[in-house]
Design an enzyme around this catalytic site. Structure first.
Site, PDB file in Angstrom:
ATOM      1  CB  CYS A   1      32.911 -51.667  41.570  1.00  0.00           C
ATOM      2  SG  CYS A   1      31.984 -50.931  43.274  1.00  0.00           S
TER       3      CYS A   1
ATOM      4  CD  GLU B   1      30.530 -57.031  37.392  1.00  0.00           C
ATOM      5  OE1 GLU B   1      30.975 -56.111  36.515  1.00  0.00           O
ATOM      6  OE2 GLU B   1      30.488 -56.570  38.627  1.00  0.00           O
TER       7      GLU B   1
ATOM      8  CG  HIS C   1      29.069 -53.701  38.987  1.00  0.00           C
ATOM      9  ND1 HIS C   1      30.213 -54.499  39.109  1.00  0.00           N
ATOM     10  CD2 HIS C   1      28.710 -52.533  40.200  1.00  0.00           C
ATOM     11  CE1 HIS C   1      30.299 -54.044  41.027  1.00  0.00           C
ATOM     12  NE2 HIS C   1      29.812 -52.709  41.117  1.00  0.00           N
TER      13      HIS C   1
END
Lengths: 990, 267
Positions: free
Chosen positions: B107, B224, B222
């Site tokens: 990002c 994560e 993302h």
């Protein structure tokens, strides 16, 4: 001469496209045909040779942008150029970053006074008139913080563009502090209190918001000291004694409540609950309540959870973006300023607004020159402010609400909350306790001090009128704050480099240092040491300025070297501005003179006690609410009511997944429907979750503020329970937003609401841990017909926060599978009064309707919530939605739309004294939850909820339809796709 | 739920990960958690500490520029941090990448890598001109150690400036070199939630690209935020299905595989 660098896109620019689309809504004589946006940087600094070219190439990406030095570029064909820049002294975050980047790039250091200023230039093409360009400019800027310049193509060409203006703050040199004679007539004392101290120029400096009783107390104190106060002392007392800081209305004796309603009803509830929990050998979840910037409860054996909800109403009415971003970044500091520093782990928002289509224009002045911003501008601005503040700070915003009422047109309510996480201990030191010690340095951390925000705390204690100071407007700078936030929470805190810390917010240094001085019993400040944004600030301004992004710390001298080195490495400015003492006094020096010398006990406890009296208002009885003659139509219309409609456009622009903690998101199910609660899992290697919910029913205040407050608290609790929380580990926050609060009738309503808070909290065993009040949400001004007075309905936002043992047991609102059974828990009574349905009828018929508002059945609900939590823990529940605004109709549509599954229900079976389908569908009776359960769990579920008012109403179907059977073989049905479309319609272009 | 503890790995040599921090990057903690969880050893390091002591790079096999809002996106996303990286640590990064190392920019991290010239292209304002947080479906279209064994994945995006852009000539070259690693598509999640496949108007639906033979991966979504089962927007629905089928409820989601791949590359 300053250098101007213009950066523009050389590929399609979506920003320009967005503006063009926006201008089409401005009712211009002709629509513009094209738009360009150019970002300009005016660099007012001495640069080395070739420096500006280096900067230009650094400021762009050559494949998509072009940057030019002093180019005065313009598109070949355009009608007008409009430049929007900031007014002198307004926070320019981009300019600040540009300065840092230039310094880093050219390895130079800007001198004092050198800076970068940014502007945006909009080129507009098309056959448009100057009046159109003016309208466009008006839509682009806010005159309180920005400046706009319009040039026709000819003028632009002739002048060679907009030049390179550096809007520097120029102030006359600071004057010596004034002595203020208080041995004057009562009229003059009133004038000083209401309009401010007279400066040397004879002008009053702006409201102190000190009334005659307070002014006399101050006069008496100083006459005992045998001297006059200085202006700095008076300004400080005004801040410290402000309604905003002192909560005088909650603290004053009110009728028979001698200890004040805060002590009796809010803190009193918490004390009673804690005692009972201890007596019953249950866990007392409270760890630090009502004494710090946030309230804290247990999370697990290692961590605490903190929460605080703030309002930032007055500033948001004037500059919605600045007001809201300052609100959210400010409440982040309430987490950061808890104990030795809690890490912000979630933000919440709430906006009480007028309908964005409300076309009324209000003015602040009789001449109708200062118009208030439009309802739509306020709405767009506050939404954007929370987005910028939250997203840039890396804090998820998993939950929030919108609530509409025409009475919020004068003053909007802007709620912002922050949940924090803090370890209980580090190396044996408790992190939730703090104490500044005599000899500790007073350290100011973060931003510098300017004229922004002067008189903010006293201003929010007054109604908005033509005299409201424009300098109340500030703009937050989330990145400056993020830098010290990281440095504190990740490094300085655990290294034990300071002994106390607090937020520097309302009242500025005067409040934060004044508060911390209580810990050591004294302070001595050197105002000359406070770093300023620009020279020329007067002593009193430095002392009370609310310039944002600052913390005040107590740093022991032996830790200073390590502390300051760390902050320097993290690009955070830290300055020693004095030291804590044990003199019992607050002493402030400036330019070699003592400008404040006040005893702490007078400063903090010298406020005169002013008993208040209330009086019961006469409530207007309205007409009886009509029965619906078209249930399907009314259900659909309800879904498109702005307080109920989809807030998806907000959820999508607020980052709710950062920190990787998301469990129950703001939009739920396939249909992306807004929930009433959020769940996060903030410690990534722990199963535990945190549930957050809130609720409000301002319209109920027209009938009964006790019912209003009880419903708000009950609904917040119930939403948390429905998402998987439990009463055992749930705490509350109260946010009172009132109006005209010295009016005895408003005080009567306030007392009733506070009583409801007490009784509801005590019955559920859910303690209050923190709160906030904002007591003067009134707008006094003018409309096109003459003077007007618009006051908000008395509003209590109830917030619930709790800990779940296992976040993977959280429950979402969406139906899961066809064939599942649907149950309603709780009773539905004839309680349509002030409901969303009644509002809808009122708008339609232009009549005021009466009727009873819901009563909360505390003991019954407590049993139900407890039983529900047990069933949830055993995973018997497939979905659950709490019934709130819009009653059964709104809840059943939402649960179905979220799951994109149908429902077949028998409305006749709904228990309670609601008679007809209108009452059953739209009554907002409290204490109800709509639940779906798998067939295989039916028995277990029914056993777990034995003894609870509960009925099985029908089942989930695979068709896209809600079918409700009524008496005598009639039925009503609703198409899900149509419902979803209607639900999303009000804000679909927002 | 079985708690997701960062496992004390049985790996002999745990690869060391440098997670960049400072100036408004903000996904360091969860990015570190992801690496630690799959057996690496991640440190969050402030960029100023690296500038002061560039030798620190030598310690690490993996570098991650996490998501965030460095400098508030003030001069355009990633630019100010990217310039700082290039000006102060350009040479050290080059040396780091000359070794057999891995790097990821997620990002804002991807924006930083393009702004500093480590990866090509630009990330422009979303076509909606607004910040957007939603889940997307990705198709793996390029080769990279980071993406080994993954064909498709659904994880979220959250950005205001994520529209990948490149001039046609360069784009053709990028494609030819097989460096377009991830493309948005209307897959499982977009269909379920009835959302468009490409969320931001990115050219050729590009969500992520690679450099240095696939060792450097930059992506807007993302991973994560899609590493735990309970992060999925549909997890309560899947949970119901699994409960009724008597099946266990998983703890992980596919995003974690990207981090796991990085560890596997070294052991």
């Amino acid at each position: 001469m300053a250098v101007r660098i213009d950066v523009r896109k050389v590929v399609a620019d979506s920003r320009a496209q967005m503006r063009l689309a926006q201008w089409k809504t401005l009712s211009l004589s002709k629509s513009p045909s094209a738009a360009w946006v150019v970002d300009s940087y005016v660099i007012d600094a001495k640069l080395p040779a070739g420096g500006s070219d280096d900067i230009a190439s650094a400021l762009m990406n050559p494949s998509v942008e072009k940057a030019e030095v002093n180019s005065r570029w313009n598109p070949d064909s355009f009608a007008f150029a409009i430049e929007i820049g900031f007014l002198p002294g307004v926070t320019d975050n981009v300019g600040h970053t540009a300065k840092e980047t230039i310094e880093d790039l050219l390895k130079i250091k800007f001198k004092e006074g050198e800076a970068v200023y940014t502007t945006a230039v909009y080129f507009v093409a098309g056959d448009i008139a100057l009046a159109d360009a003016v309208k466009i400019a008006d839509a682009l800027f806010n005159p309180l913080i920005q400046r706009a310049k319009i040039k026709s193509k000819d003028a632009y060409k002739k002048d060679g563009g907009f030049g390179a203006l550096a809007p520097k703050v120029k102030l006359p040199p600071a004057e010596k502090s004034l002595e203020v004679n208080l041995e004057v007539s009562d009229d003059e004392l009133v004038a000083i209190g209401k309009q401010g101290i007279k400066g040397r120029d004879g002008k009053r400096r702006g409201p102190l918001a000190l009334d005659l009783v307070y002014m006399k107390a101050i006069r008496d104190y100083f006459s005992k000291q045998k001297r006059n106060p200085t202006d700095v002392e008076l300004e400080m007392l005004a801040q410290t004694w402000s309604e905003h800081c002192k909560h005088t209305i909650f603290a004053s004796p009110l009728d028979e409540v001698k200890e004040g309603i805060f002590k009796k009803y809010i803190k009193g509830a918490t004390e009673k609950i804690r005692k009972e929990k201890i007596r019953n050998k249950k866990e007392d979840i409270c760890v630090s309540v009502f004494k710090d910037n946030s309230g804290a409860i247990a999370f697990d054996k290692d961590y605490l959870i903190t929460h605080k909800v703030e309002t930032h109403n007055s500033p948001s009415a004037l500059d919605p973006f600045g007001g809201a971003i300052t609100g959210i970044v400010g409440v982040n500091r309430d987490a950061l300023g808890f104990g030795m520093g809690a890490r912000p782990i979630a933000n919440t928002y709430g906006f009480c607004l007028a309908d964005p289509n409300d076309a009324r224009t209000f003015y602040r002045d009789r001449e109708r020159k200062q118009s208030m911003l439009s309802a739509r501008r306020i709405m767009d601005g506050v939404i954007e402010g929370i987005r910028a503040g939250g997203n840039q700070s890396g804090i998820p915003t998993p939950h929030g609400f919108l609530s509409f009422d025409s009475r919020y047109r004068g003053k909007p309510l802007v709620f912002s909350g922050t949940v924090g996480l803090i370890p209980r201990k580090v190396k044996g030191r408790k992190l939730y306790e703090k104490k500044a010690k005599p000899g500790d340095y007073i350290v100011m951390l973060g931003g510098r001090v300017g004229q922004d925000g002067i008189h903010g705390a006293t201003f929010s204690s007054e109604a908005i009128d033509a005299g409201s100071p424009a300098t109340a407007v500030q703009i937050g700078d989330p990145i400056t704050q993020k830098k010290f936030s990281d440095a504190i929470v990740r490094e300085a805190r655990d290294a034990g480099l300071y002994s106390s810390m607090t937020d520097c917010g309302a009242g500025g240094l005067s409040s934060s240092v004044g508060e911390m001085a209580k810990e050591s019993d004294g302070c001595e400040v050197e105002l000359d040491e406070v770093p300023l944004k620009y020279p020329g600030l007067q002593a009193w301004q430095i002392w009370i300025s609310e310039s944002q992004e600052r913390m005040t710390l107590a740093v022991p001298p032996k830790k200073w070297k390590e502390f300051s080195k760390l902050m320097e490495k993290r690009a955070v400015e830290a300055s020693i501005i004095g030291k804590f003492t044990k003199s019992g006094k607050c002493v402030v020096k400036y330019a070699g003179k003592i400008v404040v010398d006040i005893k702490l006990d007078f400063l903090h406890d010298g406020t005169p006690v002013r008993p208040l009296k209330s009086q019961k208002p006469n409530y207007q009885k309205g007409e009886e609410i009509p029965e619906s003659n078209d249930l399907a139509r009314d259900m659909l219309e309800l879904l498109s009511h702005p307080s109920i409609a989809s807030r998806e456009f907000i959820a999508q622009q607020y980052d709710h997944e950062v920190q990787a903690s998301s469990i129950i998101k703001p939009l739920q199910g396939r249909g992306r429907v807004d929930g009433d609660a959020a769940v996060i899992r903030p410690v990534l290697n722990s199963d535990k979750g945190v549930v957050i919910a809130d609720a409000l029913y301002p319209t109920y205040s027209d009938v009964d503020t006790y019912a209003m407050a009880a419903a708000s608290i009950d609904s917040a609790v119930r939403a948390a329970i429905a998402a998987g929380g439990s009463l055992d580990h749930l705490a509350l926050l109260d946010n009172f937003c009132w109006c005209d609060s010295f009016n005895p009738e408003r005080l009567f309503e306030l007392k009733k609401a506070a009583q409801a808070c007490y009784e509801t909290a005590v019955a559920y065993g859910t303690p209050f841990i923190s709160g906030k009040d904002s007591m003067f949400n009134d707008f006094k001004g003018y409309d096109d017909n003459g003077p007007i007075n618009v006051s908000i309905p008395p509003t209590l936002l109830g917030t619930a926060i709790g800990v779940m043992q296992d976040a993977s047991k959280a429950i979402s609102i969406d139906l899961k599978q066809s064939g599942d059974l649907i149950y309603i828990l709780g009773e539905t009574n004839n309680e349509l009064g002030a409901s969303e349905y009644a509002e809808m009828c009122s708008e339609r018929e232009n009549k005021k309707y009466g009727g009873d508002v819901p009563r909360v059945s505390l003991e019954r609900n407590k049993k139900m919530y407890t039983a529900f939590s047990k069933a949830a823990d055993k995973r018997f529940i497939a979905s659950a939605i709490s019934l709130g605004r819009g009653g059964f109709a709104a809840a059943l549509a939402k649960t179905a739309m979220a799951g994109m599954l149908g429902l077949r229900l028998n409305l006749n079976l709904i228990p309670g004294d609601a008679k007809n389908p209108t009452e059953k569908l739209f009554s907002e009776s409290q204490g109800r939850i709509l639940v779906s359960v798998a067939h295989s769990k039916q028995k277990a579920f029914e056993t777990a909820l034995k003894g609870i008012a509960m009925v099985r109403l029908g089942e989930v179907t695979s068709d896209q339809k809600i079918t409700l059977s009524l008496a005598s073989n009639k039925s009503v049905s609703l198409d899900l796709r149509k419902a979803l479309e209607t639900y999303r319609s009000p804000f679909k272009d927002f | 739920m079985t708690a997701l503890k960062a496992k004390s790995s049985k790996l002999k040599a745990r690869p060391k990960v440098l997670v960049f921090a400072g100036y408004g990057l903000n996904c360091e903690e969860e990015t570190k958690f992801a690496f630690d969880y799959v057996g690496a050893e991640a440190d969050i390091v402030h960029i100023n500490d690296l500038i002061e002591n560039p030798k620190l790079f030598a310690k690490y096999q993996i570098a991650a520029v996490p998501g965030g809002f460095a400098y508030g996106d003030d001069l355009g996303s990633g630019r100010a941090y990217g310039l700082k990286l290039k000006n102060h640590l350009g040479k050290e990064l080059e040396k780091f990448l000359e070794r057999d190392t891995l790097m990821i920019g997620i990002c804002n991290g991807f924006q930083v890598l393009t702004a500093s010239g480590i990866l090509p292209g630009a990330l422009l304002e979303n076509s909606s001109n607004r910040y957007l947080d939603r889940w997307v479906d990705l198709k793996v279209t390029g080769k990279s150690p980071w993406l080994k064994g993954i064909k498709k994945l659904s994880i979220p995006i959250a950005h205001g400036e994520g529209r990948y852009f490149m001039q046609p000539k360069e784009l053709a070259k990028l494609k030819k070199e097989g460096r377009i690693a991830l493309k948005y598509e209307k897959g499982e999640m977009a269909k379920l939630l009835n959302l468009p496949g490409n969320p931001n108007g990115a050219i050729a639906d590009i969500a992520g690209i690679t450099g240095y033979n696939g060792r450097v991966l930059g992506l807007m979504p993302h991973p994560e935020r899609g590493m735990f089962f309970t992060q999925r927007p549909d997890w309560t629905n899947i949970r119901e299905k699994l409960l009724r089928a008597g099946k266990p409820i998983p703890t992980e989601a596919v995003g974690i595989e990207i981090f796991r791949n990085a560890v596997k590359y070294f052991v």
